[in-house]
Structures are given as structure tokens and as C-alpha cells.
Enzyme design. Structure first.
Site, mmCIF file in Angstrom:
data_model
loop_
_atom_site.group_PDB
_atom_site.id
_atom_site.type_symbol
_atom_site.label_atom_id
_atom_site.label_comp_id
_atom_site.label_asym_id
_atom_site.label_seq_id
_atom_site.Cartn_x
_atom_site.Cartn_y
_atom_site.Cartn_z
ATOM 1 N N ARG A 52 -12.925 -5.146 5.997
ATOM 2 C CA ARG A 52 -12.442 -5.043 4.612
ATOM 3 C C ARG A 52 -13.142 -3.877 3.916
ATOM 4 N NH1 ARG A 52 -14.769 -7.956 0.978
ATOM 5 N NH2 ARG A 52 -14.722 -9.914 2.126
ATOM 6 N N TYR A 105 8.798 3.061 -11.743
ATOM 7 C CA TYR A 105 9.034 2.120 -10.655
ATOM 8 C C TYR A 105 8.911 0.695 -11.212
ATOM 9 C CZ TYR A 105 8.784 -0.310 -6.269
ATOM 10 O OH TYR A 105 9.033 -1.172 -5.238
ATOM 11 N N ASP A 177 1.521 9.215 -10.146
ATOM 12 C CA ASP A 177 2.136 8.582 -8.980
ATOM 13 C C ASP A 177 2.944 9.683 -8.300
ATOM 14 O OD1 ASP A 177 3.863 7.340 -7.191
ATOM 15 O OD2 ASP A 177 4.068 5.523 -8.388
ATOM 16 N N LYS A 202 6.706 5.400 1.498
ATOM 17 C CA LYS A 202 7.857 6.294 1.353
ATOM 18 C C LYS A 202 7.663 7.555 2.201
ATOM 19 C CE LYS A 202 8.916 3.027 -1.497
ATOM 20 N NZ LYS A 202 8.620 3.069 -2.931
#
Ligand SMILES: *Cc1c(COP(=O)(O)O)cnc(C)c1O
Length: 386
Positions: A52, A105, A177, A202
């Protein structure tokens, strides 16, 4: 980090090379291990003890992303949403206000509306392509401007440099973004941005096979803070997905080129078609394109359009044989979606209508297929509409 500074294409082509001290494998191995030999507070090797916190495959990806973006560090998350939540954890406190691009978004809107509002975070959706509107929206408590440019699906362009200046005048930070452009086309740090965030699902991954996100930091203090948030909240990217992303990144520059060529061909086809009433494409937006040419090196791979008859939107998608009706974007396969009912349905109905995200608006993400095949598919589907 010494040696000659390479071009972006070279950094990407050799993403993850030279990470295997045991055998010198060319690709970075998938270190599918949760834990690593360590005694007390002294992990072996490069400081790996628990995945992690740090994992070698993820580190190889993060190093590549930081280098490619021109940042000091990167953290890879399990999705774009996890990355965006980390950005808000980093930049906002109770009572703070954030200004966001209005045709945002849908999921980013949902984080603020459903999850952060009840902790006292306030926000306004603003047409960030209009500097005056942003100026008016700034309050004493505004700590962040969160920008998407081009914004999706209407592909409105916002001026990154001027918004960075505006944010800084108000002691706020500018977050970009950069999902639609990527560092191959648009470099927000060079324009004054304070943080860059991605849905790596994406273009960065580019094959519609991995869900991932990333935050890139301009300096090491910010990078450490973002890594600490990821370690604490746990939304980190798994090693297999990090491997897939490293693999995807190698061809990013080539894919972007082809997707742009294809989007341009599709946009021109749509613009001259009698059944199409409007086409949204950065090149066709005069003021936006002036800004885009200054701050980015291309138009991107997205095109949106409105058919003359709203009811045709469903029929068109059923008639397409090559272009696939599906949400998401940026992958090798060309996809088409209706934002009103699919990608942006989380936005309130009233807001969708105000923004022009109407039923019948379609958004196309160009893939890397042959441009003539894509144009012919679109034409045959348009032909059949009546
Ligand atoms: C898809 C997308 C997101 C969300 O990313 P996920 O990887 O789906 O969680 C955020 N911002 C933009 C611009 C996107 O296209």
C-alpha cells in the site's frame, strides 16, 4: 536522475525499462507481493515493505509519469476518481470553496455534491473559458480552481496560464485534470498549474483494459503529501494494473497522433453533413482554438455533435458497425456515447440543459482504426437515418 534530458517519446517508449536489478528484464516485472523482507523500521533494498505504501511495479510507473509530466513525483491510484478525491484531500479544508469547470466530469461533481459538501466544502461550477466569470466566482474562502480543458463533452477551452495567475492572486491553487490532452499535448506545470490529475483509464492506459488514476506533483514536498494521502486512504493502483499502464504508455505519443488525425477526419465529415446541426471540435471554435494553439500542441481525439433530429441519436448508434456504442474514451477503439443519458447523467437535469448537454448530443472518441473506415462507417449510419 543525471544524464542527458530525453525527448518525451523516448521516455515513454522505454517506460519501466531497467527496473529489474535481479535479471535485467526489459519490462518491469509484476511484483505481485503485498509484503517485502524487512526488520524493524529498516526495509531491504529501495525501502519496500508493504505494497500500500510502495510497490516496485507501481514505482516504475510513477517515476515514468513524473518524468513525462515534468513533475517531481507522481502517485498512481486505482481510478481517476480516487486520484481526484486525493486532490481534494490535499487542497481543501472544512469551509473552503472550490471553483470548477462547469461541464465537468460527472463523477468529480458527485464527489463534491454527495461526499464533501457534508464536511463543509463548498463549490461553484463556472464556465472557466470565461475569465470574468471565474473572477466573479472567487470568494475569500476559495482555495482551489479545478480545471478541465478541453472540457468534455462540449470541448470548451480554458486558458490555463491566466487561470493559474488568477488563482494565485487569490491565494488559491490551480489543479488541471489533464485527462483529455495528456502531457504529450498539454503541459500544465509550464503554464503555472499547482497539480495535475488524470483518469489514466483513458489515453494514458489507452486500451480500455485498465482503470487507473494519477496525481503528478511539481515539487517533492507536494509529492510526499499526495503519497501520504494515498497510503493513508488506500486507493492505490495494484501491480498488474501498473504493469498494463506502463505498457500502454509506451505507445501514447503514437496513439495520440493517430487519434487526432481520425478525430479531425470525423469532425470534417460531420461538419459538412446535412443531417448534422452542430459539431463541437476545438479547431472549429475560433476563440478557443487561439488559446489551444498557445497552450497545447494539438486538438485531441474527441468530437461531439448534434443531429438535426434528436430521436436519431439512438438510431445512429444502432446503425454503426465499426464505431462502438460505449462510455469512456481515449482507447484504441472508437467509441460513441450520449452524455445526457450516460457519462454526464450525474449532473442535475437543469444544469445539463443549461450547459447544452441535451438529449441527442453525441460524443465520439476516435480510436486508432483506419480513418477511411471510420468515416465510411459514420456516413453509412447517417445515410440510414430518416
Ligand atoms: C473518466 C474521467 C474521470 C474519472 O476517472 P475514472 O478512471 O473513471 O475513475 C475523471 N476526469 C475525466 C476528465 C474523465 O474523463
Amino acid at each position: 536522475m543525471s544524464g542527458p534530458s530525453r525527448h518525451l517519446e523516448s521516455i515513454l517508449a522505454q517506460a519501466g525499462v531497467g527496473q529489474d536489478p535481479a535479471w535485467g528484464s526489459i519490462t518491469t516485472p509484476v511484483y505481485q507481493s503485498v509484503t517485502f523482507r524487512s526488520i524493524g523500521s529498516e526495509p531491504r533494498g529501495e525501502g519496500y515493505d508493504y505494497s500500500r505504501t510502495l510497490n516496485p511495479t507501481r514505482s516504475a510507473l510513477e517515476d515514468t509519469l513524473a518524468k513525462a509530466e515534468g513533475g517531481a513525483g507522481a502517485t498512481a491510484f486505482g481510478s481517476g476518481m480516487a486520484a481526484i478525491l486525493a486532490v481534494f484531500h490535499w487542497g481543501l479544508n472544512q469551509g473552503d470553496h472550490v471553483v470548477l469547470t462547469e461541464d465537468l466530469y460527472g463523477g468529480t461533481f458527485r464527489i463534491l455534491e454527495d461526499e464533501l459538501r457534508r464536511f463543509g466544502v463548498r463549490f461553484d461550477l463556472v464556465p472557466t473559458s470565461d475569465l470574468q466569470a471565474v473572477s466573479r466566482a472567487m470568494r475569500a474562502e476559495t482555495r482551489m480552481i479545478f480545471l478541465e480543458t478541453p472540457a468534455n463533452p462540449l470541448l470548451q477551452i480554458s486558458d490555463i496560464q491566466r487561470l493559474a495567475d488568477l488563482a494565485h492572486e487569490h491565494h488559491a491553487r490551480l489543479v488541471v485534470d489533464n485527462t483529455l490532452m495528456t502531457f504529450v499535448r498539454q503541459r500544465p506545470f509550464e503554464l503555472g498549474a499547482d497539480l495535475v490529475v488524470y483518469s489514466a483509464t483513458k489515453y494514458l492506459g489507452g486500451h480500455n483494459d485498465v482503470l487507473a488514476g494519477a496525481v503528478i506533483s511539481p515539487d517533492s514536498a507536494t509529492a510526499e503529501r499526495i503519497a501520504a494521502i494515498a497510503n493513508t486512504t488506500g486507493g492505490v493502483l495494484g501491480p498488474w494494473d501498473a504493469f498494463l499502464l506502463l505498457r500502454g504508455l509506451k505507445t501514447l505519443a503514437l496513439r495520440m497522433q493517430r487519434q487526432e488525425t481520425n478525430a479531425h477526419a470525423l469532425a470534417e465529415t460531420l461538419r459538412s453533413h446535412p443531417k448534422v446541426s452542430r459539431v463541437y471540435y476545438p479547431v472549429f471554435n475560433e476563440t478557443g482554438w487561439t488559446i489551444q494553439q498557445r497552450q497545447a500542441s494539438g486538438a485531441g481525439g474527441m468530437v461531439s455533435f448534434v443531429l438535426k433530429n434528436e430521436a436519431w441519436a439512438l438510431d445512429l448508434r444502432k446503425r454503426l458497425r465499426l464505431i462502438i456504442p460505449a462510455v469512456s474514451l481515449g482507447g484504441t477503439e472508437s467509441l460513441i456515447t450520449e452524455p445526457y443519458s450516460e457519462t454526464h447523467r450525474e449532473l442535475p437535469e437543469e444544469l445539463r440543459r443549461k450547459l447544452g448537454l441535451l438529449p441527442g448530443l453525441l460524443r465520439l472518441s476516435a480510436g486508432i482504426e483506419d480513418p477511411q473506415d471510420l468515416v465510411e462507417d459514420l456516413l453509412q449510419a447517417l445515410e440510414g437515418l430518416s
